[in-house]
Design a protein around this motif. Structure first.
Motif, PDB file in Angstrom:
ATOM      1  N   LEU A 278      23.962   0.135  -3.046  1.00 56.66           N
ATOM      2  CA  LEU A 278      22.973   1.117  -2.591  1.00 56.66           C
ATOM      3  C   LEU A 278      22.879   1.105  -1.068  1.00 56.66           C
ATOM      4  CD1 LEU A 278      20.069   0.620  -5.173  1.00 56.66           C
ATOM      5  CD2 LEU A 278      21.592   2.605  -4.935  1.00 56.66           C
ATOM      6  N   PHE A 279      22.927  -0.103  -0.509  1.00 52.22           N
ATOM      7  CA  PHE A 279      22.843  -0.242   0.949  1.00 52.22           C
ATOM      8  C   PHE A 279      24.029   0.472   1.610  1.00 52.22           C
ATOM      9  CE2 PHE A 279      23.931  -2.505   4.853  1.00 52.22           C
ATOM     10  CZ  PHE A 279      22.730  -2.460   5.539  1.00 52.22           C
ATOM     11  N   VAL A 280      25.244   0.215   1.094  1.00 56.21           N
ATOM     12  CA  VAL A 280      26.442   0.831   1.670  1.00 56.21           C
ATOM     13  C   VAL A 280      26.354   2.350   1.556  1.00 56.21           C
ATOM     14  CG1 VAL A 280      28.938   1.104   1.428  1.00 56.21           C
ATOM     15  CG2 VAL A 280      27.913  -1.158   1.200  1.00 56.21           C
ATOM     16  N   LEU A 281      26.015   2.811   0.342  1.00 52.03           N
ATOM     17  CA  LEU A 281      25.954   4.250   0.099  1.00 52.03           C
ATOM     18  C   LEU A 281      24.923   4.918   1.021  1.00 52.03           C
ATOM     19  CD1 LEU A 281      27.500   5.901  -2.071  1.00 52.03           C
ATOM     20  CD2 LEU A 281      25.337   6.031  -3.317  1.00 52.03           C
ATOM     21  N   GLY A 282      23.729   4.365   1.058  1.00 52.06           N
ATOM     22  CA  GLY A 282      22.656   4.948   1.860  1.00 52.06           C
ATOM     23  C   GLY A 282      22.972   4.911   3.340  1.00 52.06           C
ATOM     24  N   ALA A 283      23.365   3.726   3.830  1.00 55.41           N
ATOM     25  CA  ALA A 283      23.577   3.561   5.266  1.00 55.41           C
ATOM     26  C   ALA A 283      24.749   4.413   5.746  1.00 55.41           C
ATOM     27  CB  ALA A 283      23.821   2.082   5.590  1.00 55.41           C
ATOM     28  N   VAL A 284      25.873   4.364   5.024  1.00 53.00           N
ATOM     29  CA  VAL A 284      27.059   5.080   5.503  1.00 53.00           C
ATOM     30  C   VAL A 284      26.841   6.596   5.453  1.00 53.00           C
ATOM     31  CG1 VAL A 284      29.526   5.457   5.141  1.00 53.00           C
ATOM     32  CG2 VAL A 284      28.575   3.172   4.878  1.00 53.00           C
TER      33      VAL A 284
ATOM     34  N   PHE B  63      35.585   4.353   6.291  1.00 51.94           N
ATOM     35  CA  PHE B  63      36.218   3.139   5.810  1.00 51.94           C
ATOM     36  C   PHE B  63      35.728   1.905   6.596  1.00 51.94           C
ATOM     37  CE2 PHE B  63      40.175   0.708   6.868  1.00 51.94           C
ATOM     38  CZ  PHE B  63      40.299   0.026   5.688  1.00 51.94           C
ATOM     39  N   PHE B  64      35.741   2.004   7.924  1.00 57.97           N
ATOM     40  CA  PHE B  64      35.280   0.867   8.732  1.00 57.97           C
ATOM     41  C   PHE B  64      33.799   0.585   8.491  1.00 57.97           C
ATOM     42  CE2 PHE B  64      38.233  -1.054  11.678  1.00 57.97           C
ATOM     43  CZ  PHE B  64      39.345  -0.248  11.515  1.00 57.97           C
ATOM     44  N   ARG B  65      33.000   1.632   8.451  1.00 55.92           N
ATOM     45  CA  ARG B  65      31.563   1.427   8.258  1.00 55.92           C
ATOM     46  C   ARG B  65      31.278   0.855   6.870  1.00 55.92           C
ATOM     47  NH1 ARG B  65      28.982  -0.912  10.453  1.00 55.92           N
ATOM     48  NH2 ARG B  65      27.185  -0.476   9.210  1.00 55.92           N
ATOM     49  N   ALA B  66      31.973   1.396   5.852  1.00 54.36           N
ATOM     50  CA  ALA B  66      31.700   0.953   4.488  1.00 54.36           C
ATOM     51  C   ALA B  66      32.000  -0.530   4.330  1.00 54.36           C
ATOM     52  CB  ALA B  66      32.510   1.781   3.490  1.00 54.36           C
ATOM     53  N   ILE B  67      33.124  -0.984   4.861  1.00 56.31           N
ATOM     54  CA  ILE B  67      33.468  -2.395   4.694  1.00 56.31           C
ATOM     55  C   ILE B  67      32.493  -3.280   5.458  1.00 56.31           C
ATOM     56  CG2 ILE B  67      35.182  -4.157   5.245  1.00 56.31           C
ATOM     57  CD1 ILE B  67      37.280  -2.402   4.235  1.00 56.31           C
ATOM     58  N   ASP B  68      32.159  -2.892   6.693  1.00 57.38           N
ATOM     59  CA  ASP B  68      31.228  -3.724   7.451  1.00 57.38           C
ATOM     60  C   ASP B  68      29.829  -3.703   6.839  1.00 57.38           C
ATOM     61  OD1 ASP B  68      33.099  -4.746   9.131  1.00 57.38           O
ATOM     62  OD2 ASP B  68      32.762  -3.324  10.752  1.00 57.38           O
TER      63      ASP B  68
ATOM     64  N   LEU C  98      17.629   2.136   7.077  1.00 54.20           N
ATOM     65  CA  LEU C  98      17.263   2.846   8.308  1.00 54.20           C
ATOM     66  C   LEU C  98      17.634   2.028   9.542  1.00 54.20           C
ATOM     67  CD1 LEU C  98      13.781   4.504   7.624  1.00 54.20           C
ATOM     68  CD2 LEU C  98      16.055   5.526   7.575  1.00 54.20           C
ATOM     69  N   VAL C  99      17.387   0.722   9.490  1.00 56.65           N
ATOM     70  CA  VAL C  99      17.686  -0.118  10.647  1.00 56.65           C
ATOM     71  C   VAL C  99      19.197  -0.199  10.878  1.00 56.65           C
ATOM     72  CG1 VAL C  99      17.519  -2.448  11.593  1.00 56.65           C
ATOM     73  CG2 VAL C  99      15.560  -1.433  10.437  1.00 56.65           C
ATOM     74  N   ASP C 100      19.955  -0.328   9.780  1.00 63.03           N
ATOM     75  CA  ASP C 100      21.407  -0.339   9.915  1.00 63.03           C
ATOM     76  C   ASP C 100      21.882   0.985  10.519  1.00 63.03           C
ATOM     77  OD1 ASP C 100      23.878  -2.032   9.028  1.00 63.03           O
ATOM     78  OD2 ASP C 100      24.391   0.022   8.468  1.00 63.03           O
ATOM     79  N   ALA C 101      21.259   2.073  10.078  1.00 60.99           N
ATOM     80  CA  ALA C 101      21.622   3.391  10.607  1.00 60.99           C
ATOM     81  C   ALA C 101      21.269   3.483  12.092  1.00 60.99           C
ATOM     82  CB  ALA C 101      20.920   4.490   9.823  1.00 60.99           C
ATOM     83  N   TRP C 102      20.145   2.893  12.473  1.00 60.55           N
ATOM     84  CA  TRP C 102      19.765   2.901  13.893  1.00 60.55           C
ATOM     85  C   TRP C 102      20.849   2.221  14.720  1.00 60.55           C
ATOM     86  CZ3 TRP C 102      18.586  -0.830  17.683  1.00 60.55           C
ATOM     87  CH2 TRP C 102      17.993  -0.323  18.839  1.00 60.55           C
ATOM     88  N   GLN C 103      21.344   1.091  14.219  1.00 60.31           N
ATOM     89  CA  GLN C 103      22.337   0.367  15.003  1.00 60.31           C
ATOM     90  C   GLN C 103      23.725   0.982  14.936  1.00 60.31           C
ATOM     91  OE1 GLN C 103      22.892  -3.982  14.474  1.00 60.31           O
ATOM     92  NE2 GLN C 103      23.488  -3.913  16.615  1.00 60.31           N
ATOM     93  N   TRP C 104      24.133   1.527  13.792  1.00 59.02           N
ATOM     94  CA  TRP C 104      25.548   1.882  13.625  1.00 59.02           C
ATOM     95  C   TRP C 104      25.872   3.360  13.603  1.00 59.02           C
ATOM     96  CZ3 TRP C 104      28.552  -1.531  15.372  1.00 59.02           C
ATOM     97  CH2 TRP C 104      28.217  -2.878  15.260  1.00 59.02           C
ATOM     98  N   THR C 105      24.876   4.244  13.616  1.00 58.22           N
ATOM     99  CA  THR C 105      25.177   5.668  13.778  1.00 58.22           C
ATOM    100  C   THR C 105      25.998   5.914  15.047  1.00 58.22           C
ATOM    101  OG1 THR C 105      23.244   6.345  12.514  1.00 58.22           O
ATOM    102  CG2 THR C 105      24.164   7.977  14.015  1.00 58.22           C
TER     103      THR C 105
END
Lengths: 285, 300
Positions: free
Chosen positions: B85-91, B229-234, B172-179
């Motif tokens: 869920l985290f991967v799906l939501g964040a990516v 691909f890079f985002r999903a794996i990380d 949301l926090v992961d998205a803040w950092q990695w968008t």
């Protein structure tokens, strides 16, 4: 006439929309950072006041007590030593391997894929066995657990594969004919490497170093498992502000600024190099 | 004279292509075999043993029993679901916002490079620090985020204090950092677009929307896949942000696979079982890796 006016107003409204979206994005990006920086200059009790206080007399108490209660300077030194050492080793060793792969096709595609999969290994799968192996190593005064040397070595497992892949990409772009011409002119192989290849690929080498530095400076899990007290790096040290009595917000935010500031300043100058590092050179800017 | 001759022998050895080829690859090979390959094999070996750190002498060989236990472990299954869920939501979030911003910033205007530099800041920051700061900002009583929500007339959320909102907060926090990562990649992709197809489609009178779906997206497909691909794996390996922000909680709400593995190893000291979880994680990532590389290879 009417249609042209219509298109113009449509363009204008699109521009307004763009400005609104960008403003929101900048607000969301910067607001947390500005707020944390403000917090570091607040007296501790003001940290938890609701609604938040925006105007106050800035004081340095949080910084002073963060440095006084903890050996932050020591952690800072540890971070610098580990980061620079692992980067230097990775660049030297990595560029040698990259040269061999680029010019002689060593290992072929399979080696490239192996290196790629090392980059994608979950950190936990690398660090657990390293922890066990390092615990057994005991050569007199040389320890690998709870030592900066151990952490430097551990970071090589990530930094070397990334460095090789990146540098190989950069070396591939430099025509081999240039070196061959130097060889014909009587230069040695080493001479051709040092006088032609390395100067030409300097931007690529810098990009690779930048990536190793940022990664190593920010790394947490390896450092958490392999170091303790004396040898901890800054990211591990900051978790020390989470105490049994709760989080020491004031000191923690001050320490955070200390960790983040060097990389932030550094990255402003090197932003254009980041993209190749993050994608292992699969996409270059 | 003698010294000079010796020197010449050395340089001529170093001048042989074969010597350079193997001599240059050797240091990396030795280091990676010692620090990556050997420990990995040791991990595989441990995953087949009943190895507990507090009683290392009793570690018996138990075959694949650890793996069977992993698949029967309800907390592991839960952590896998949380991670998915985290991967799906964040990516998804990172891709939509990052690509959108890249499109807006594609045509240069006054200040656009400064704006881009500002928007890229979060991805340089230390992830553990990002997690801790957001724990502060998302505090339900005095946090800045709820303050702004209440300014706008909302009630504010519980965020990481609530079982149902904690994973959403972490996303949301992961998205803040990695968008910014997606923004950076897609911006590079957009800049490298060829102009000819667009000139042709302008003659045909295509709309901007048609251009986007029939030209931009197909041309950018390799870059898009690479970014995802890079985002999903990380994101799948996520540890730092969650460890410092929620510690996996409340209860097990944000317990990702890596976090669970860390607990098994360093709180329960079940190294053998932890190794089996780690190997399972490696297998999932490599399946994903080969799957993606097959898709990209056939399309490029």
């Amino acid at each position: 006439m009417k249609m042209r006016w219509g298109r113009k107003s449509k363009n204008a409204s699109i521009n307004v929309l763009k400005i609104v979206i960008l403003s929101i994005a900048i607000f969301i990006t910067l607001m947390p950072i500005v707020w944390i920086i403000l917090t570091t200059f607040k007296p501790e009790p003001m940290t938890f006041v609701y609604p938040p206080v925006w105007k106050f007399k800035p004081i340095l108490d949080n910084y002073i007590s963060a440095f006084k209660t903890r050996p932050l300077l020591k952690y800072f030194t540890n971070s610098v030593i580990v980061t620079l050492s692992t980067t230097a080793i990775s660049i030297v060793v990595g560029s040698m391997a990259a040269y061999s792969m680029s010019r002689f096709g060593t290992g072929g595609k399979r080696l490239g894929f192996t290196l790629l999969s090392l980059r994608f290994m979950p950190a936990i799968a690398v660090v657990i066995p390293l922890f066990l192996v390092f615990s057994k190593v005991n050569l007199g005064s040389l320890h690998l657990i709870n030592s900066r040397l151990g952490l430097i070595l551990a970071y090589l497992t990530f930094n070397i594969p990334v460095s090789i892949l990146l540098l190989k990409g950069f070396f591939d772009e430099i025509p081999q004919e240039l070196e061959e011409a130097a060889l014909v002119d009587g230069s040695s192989h080493m001479g051709a490497i040092f006088r032609i290849l390395l100067p030409l690929s300097l931007p690529g080498i810098v990009a690779t170093a930048v990536f190793c530095i940022i990664f190593s400076w920010n790394e947490f899990l390896f450092a958490l498992i392999l170091t303790r007290a004396e040898t901890a790096t800054l990211p591990v040290a900051i978790m020390g502000f989470v105490t049994d009595r709760g989080l020491l917000w004031g000191e923690m935010t001050a320490a955070s600024v200390v960790i983040v500031l060097p990389v932030l300043i550094f990255s402003i100058f090197v932003q254009r190099y980041l993209i190749s590092g993050l994608t292992l050179g699969a996409l270059k800017e | 004279m003698e010294g000079l001759k010796k020197f010449n022998i050395w340089t001529s050895i170093l001048d042989s292509k074969k010597v350079i080829k193997y001599l240059f690859i050797a240091p990396s090979a030795i280091i990676l075999i010692a620090l990556s390959i050997y420990p990995f094999l040791f991990l595989v070996y441990n995953s087949l043993r009943d190895f507990v750190l507090t009683k290392p002498k009793q570690a018996a060989f138990i075959g694949i029993q650890n793996y069977i236990a992993v698949f029967k472990d309800p907390i592991f299954t839960h952590s896998l679901l949380v991670t998915a869920l985290f991967v799906l939501g964040a990516v998804t979030l990172e891709f939509l916002i990052g690509f959108g911003l890249a499109i807006i910033l594609n045509k240069p205007f006054r200040g656009s490079s400064l704006i881009r530099a500002i928007l890229l800041i979060p991805m340089m920051l230390t992830p553990v620090v990002v997690g801790l700061q957001w724990k502060f900002l998302l505090n339900s009583s005095f946090g800045l985020v709820n303050y702004f929500i209440r300014l706008l007339g909302g009630k504010g959320l519980e965020w990481i204090g609530s079982y149902n909102q904690a994973l959403f907060s972490a996303i949301l926090v992961d998205a803040w950092q990695w968008t910014p990562f997606i923004l950076l990649l897609m911006a590079a992709g957009l800049r490298s677009l060829p102009t000819e197809p667009y000139e042709a489609s302008a003659i045909d009178g295509a709309s901007a929307l048609q251009n986007f779906f029939y030209l931009t997206l197909p041309i950018l497909k390799p870059v898009i896949l690479l970014a995802l691909f890079f985002r999903a794996i990380d994101a799948f390996k996520v540890f730092d942000i969650i460890y410092s922000m929620t510690g996996g909680g409340p209860s097990d709400a944000t317990m990702t696979v890596t976090l669970y593995d860390f607990r098994i190893d360093f709180e329960f000291f079940k190294i053998g079982y932890g190794a089996a979880i780690a190997i399972t994680e490696v297998i999932i990532i490599s399946l994903f890796l080969t799957g993606i590389s097959r898709i990209t290879r056939s399309r490029i």
